[in-house]
Design a protein around this motif. Sequence first.
Motif, PDB file in Angstrom:
ATOM      1  N   ASN A 166      41.415  43.776  33.373  1.00 45.14           N
ATOM      2  CA  ASN A 166      40.793  42.640  32.713  1.00 45.14           C
ATOM      3  C   ASN A 166      41.913  41.728  32.234  1.00 45.14           C
ATOM      4  OD1 ASN A 166      38.896  40.954  31.189  1.00 45.14           O
ATOM      5  ND2 ASN A 166      37.563  42.751  31.210  1.00 45.14           N
ATOM      6  N   SER A 167      41.564  40.625  31.638  1.00 48.51           N
ATOM      7  CA  SER A 167      42.574  39.765  31.049  1.00 48.51           C
ATOM      8  C   SER A 167      42.986  40.361  29.708  1.00 48.51           C
ATOM      9  CB  SER A 167      42.032  38.355  30.859  1.00 48.51           C
ATOM     10  OG  SER A 167      40.900  38.383  30.015  1.00 48.51           O
ATOM     11  N   TYR A 168      43.981  39.694  29.076  1.00 43.19           N
ATOM     12  CA  TYR A 168      44.374  40.100  27.729  1.00 43.19           C
ATOM     13  C   TYR A 168      44.421  38.865  26.847  1.00 43.19           C
ATOM     14  CZ  TYR A 168      46.836  42.047  23.797  1.00 43.19           C
ATOM     15  OH  TYR A 168      47.172  42.439  22.523  1.00 43.19           O
ATOM     16  N   GLN A 205      30.934  33.630  38.171  1.00 41.52           N
ATOM     17  CA  GLN A 205      31.388  34.630  37.207  1.00 41.52           C
ATOM     18  C   GLN A 205      32.475  35.483  37.847  1.00 41.52           C
ATOM     19  OE1 GLN A 205      28.207  36.956  35.579  1.00 41.52           O
ATOM     20  NE2 GLN A 205      29.554  38.343  34.480  1.00 41.52           N
ATOM     21  N   ALA A 213      40.640  40.768  26.656  1.00 42.84           N
ATOM     22  CA  ALA A 213      39.616  40.893  27.691  1.00 42.84           C
ATOM     23  C   ALA A 213      38.569  39.802  27.542  1.00 42.84           C
ATOM     24  CB  ALA A 213      38.965  42.267  27.612  1.00 42.84           C
ATOM     25  N   ARG A 214      38.385  39.042  28.615  1.00 41.67           N
ATOM     26  CA  ARG A 214      37.409  37.952  28.593  1.00 41.67           C
ATOM     27  C   ARG A 214      36.386  38.073  29.704  1.00 41.67           C
ATOM     28  NH1 ARG A 214      40.543  32.262  27.250  1.00 41.67           N
ATOM     29  NH2 ARG A 214      41.600  32.950  25.366  1.00 41.67           N
ATOM     30  N   TYR A 215      36.659  38.865  30.693  1.00 37.29           N
ATOM     31  CA  TYR A 215      35.775  38.960  31.840  1.00 37.29           C
ATOM     32  C   TYR A 215      34.905  40.207  31.725  1.00 37.29           C
ATOM     33  CZ  TYR A 215      39.431  35.771  33.329  1.00 37.29           C
ATOM     34  OH  TYR A 215      40.327  34.736  33.382  1.00 37.29           O
ATOM     35  N   ILE A 247      43.145  34.314  33.661  1.00 40.12           N
ATOM     36  CA  ILE A 247      44.115  34.675  32.644  1.00 40.12           C
ATOM     37  C   ILE A 247      44.800  35.950  33.125  1.00 40.12           C
ATOM     38  CG2 ILE A 247      44.390  35.373  30.225  1.00 40.12           C
ATOM     39  CD1 ILE A 247      41.798  33.813  29.663  1.00 40.12           C
TER      40      ILE A 247
END
Length: 114
Positions: free
Chosen positions: A96-98, A1, A100-102, A32
Amino acid sequence: QVQLVESGGGLVEAGGSLRLSCVANTNLRNLITITWYRQTPGQERVLVARRLSDLRTLYADSVKGRFTISQDNAKNTIYLQMNNLKPNDTAVYYCNSYPARYPWGQGTQVTVAL
């Protein structure tokens, strides 16, 4: 993770500078594109700075010319250099990603005093 850990916040006077760090537990190339967000009490997180896959950068209008996003792949770290800080920049900053996935980290508090 994937885990993202933000640091570098603190209390600074208006006009001062801070550099935030976001360390990932994996190679940045596996992620990402990472984006910086900020959140104030009672408000949603908003995008502050984003680095695109083609290395272009996007900034919220409120921080253009003052904030710079960068990264060091060797250190799995994304930075946010914040200059000429204003009281309105006071917030908890997250990466975070864009989109947000994490999992969200704990963020880092930035407080800008008059």
